[in-house]
Design an enzyme around this catalytic site. Structure first.
Site, mmCIF file in Angstrom:
data_model
loop_
_atom_site.group_PDB
_atom_site.id
_atom_site.type_symbol
_atom_site.label_atom_id
_atom_site.label_comp_id
_atom_site.label_asym_id
_atom_site.label_seq_id
_atom_site.Cartn_x
_atom_site.Cartn_y
_atom_site.Cartn_z
ATOM 1 C CD GLN A 188 7.005 35.397 -6.268
ATOM 2 O OE1 GLN A 188 6.267 34.636 -5.642
ATOM 3 N NE2 GLN A 188 7.932 36.137 -5.689
ATOM 4 C CG HIS A 214 3.334 31.102 -4.270
ATOM 5 N ND1 HIS A 214 3.254 30.990 -5.638
ATOM 6 C CD2 HIS A 214 4.224 32.094 -4.019
ATOM 7 C CE1 HIS A 214 4.066 31.870 -6.194
ATOM 8 N NE2 HIS A 214 4.673 32.549 -5.246
ATOM 9 C CB CYS A 234 0.633 29.216 -9.306
ATOM 10 S SG CYS A 234 -0.195 27.681 -8.897
ATOM 11 C CD GLU A 235 2.990 28.477 -16.047
ATOM 12 O OE1 GLU A 235 2.538 29.405 -16.747
ATOM 13 O OE2 GLU A 235 4.047 27.898 -16.297
ATOM 14 C CG HIS A 236 3.123 24.922 -11.705
ATOM 15 N ND1 HIS A 236 4.132 25.602 -11.050
ATOM 16 C CD2 HIS A 236 3.538 24.773 -12.977
ATOM 17 C CE1 HIS A 236 5.119 25.841 -11.901
ATOM 18 N NE2 HIS A 236 4.788 25.349 -13.066
ATOM 19 C CG HIS A 237 -0.880 23.825 -7.828
ATOM 20 N ND1 HIS A 237 0.387 24.361 -7.773
ATOM 21 C CD2 HIS A 237 -0.741 22.500 -7.562
ATOM 22 C CE1 HIS A 237 1.259 23.408 -7.478
ATOM 23 N NE2 HIS A 237 0.603 22.274 -7.340
ATOM 24 C CB CYS A 274 -0.424 25.971 -4.911
ATOM 25 S SG CYS A 274 1.084 26.838 -5.350
#
Ligand code: ZN
Length: 186
Positions: free
Chosen positions: A118, A146, A77-80, A148
């Site tokens: 996703q 996920h 995931c690009e956030h975490h 995260c």
């Protein structure tokens, strides 16, 4: 530039986490992490159009749904920068052009070996198939866990996030969509 981030920077990260980056167990870690991230982001160097360039003829008269289930998804995931993983189900109604399982697997890999969310991954797979194969319909369902969310107690362990993209006739034809959804179930 990606090339400016070196193994020394991974070593700095270990130190910033409170570790002794020089202890034997961590000595090779910066190198290993750098190599691992090369593989986890190798999708940036792949052209999805190339993957689908060679398709098979012979489905001119086939106008039913083709469904492939259980395509592995391993992404971050690009956030975490945390892993999310699961499976993709792809269905399409060909318009003469069909592709083998290996091509679909490589297509999913090309987009999942990038930093992702996703939802975008799902749409990218669907839209690329739509553009390159020009089928009557494409449906993509992705189910992933996920890390995260799970590892931080935001979600129940094992809970899946489900995303879908319905394109072409699957967008408008409710009967066809129902058929796809029921055939895509385990
Ligand atoms: Zn995340």
């Amino acid at each position: 530039m990606a090339s400016e981030f070196t193994e020394a920077d991974w070593k700095k990260l270990l130190t910033s986490l409170g570790e002794n980056a020089d202890r034997p167990g961590l000595k090779e870690t910066p190198h290993r992490v750098a190599e691992a991230w090369k593989s986890w982001t190798s999708g940036y160097a792949q052209d999805p159009k190339e993957i689908l360039k060679v398709f098979e003829d012979g489905a001119e008269k086939y106008s039913e749904l083709i469904i492939v289930k259980g395509i592995p998804v391993y992404s971050h995931c690009e956030h975490h920068l945390a892993p999310f993983f699961g499976t993709a189900t792809i269905g399409y109604i060909p318009n003469g052009r069909i592709v083998g399982l290996s091509k679909l697997t490589r297509l999913v890999e090309c987009f999942s070996k990038r930093l992702q969310v996703q939802e975008r991954l799902t749409i990218q797979v669907g839209q690329t198939l739509m553009t390159e194969l020009k089928p009557h319909a494409v449906g993509v369902i992705i189910r992933c866990r996920h890390m995260c969310m799970e590892s931080r107690g935001i979600r129940t362990p094992g809970e899946e996030t489900i995303t879908s993209a319905m394109l072409g006739a699957l967008q408008t034809n409710l009967g066809m969509r129902t058929e796809f959804l029921s055939l895509s179930k385990d």
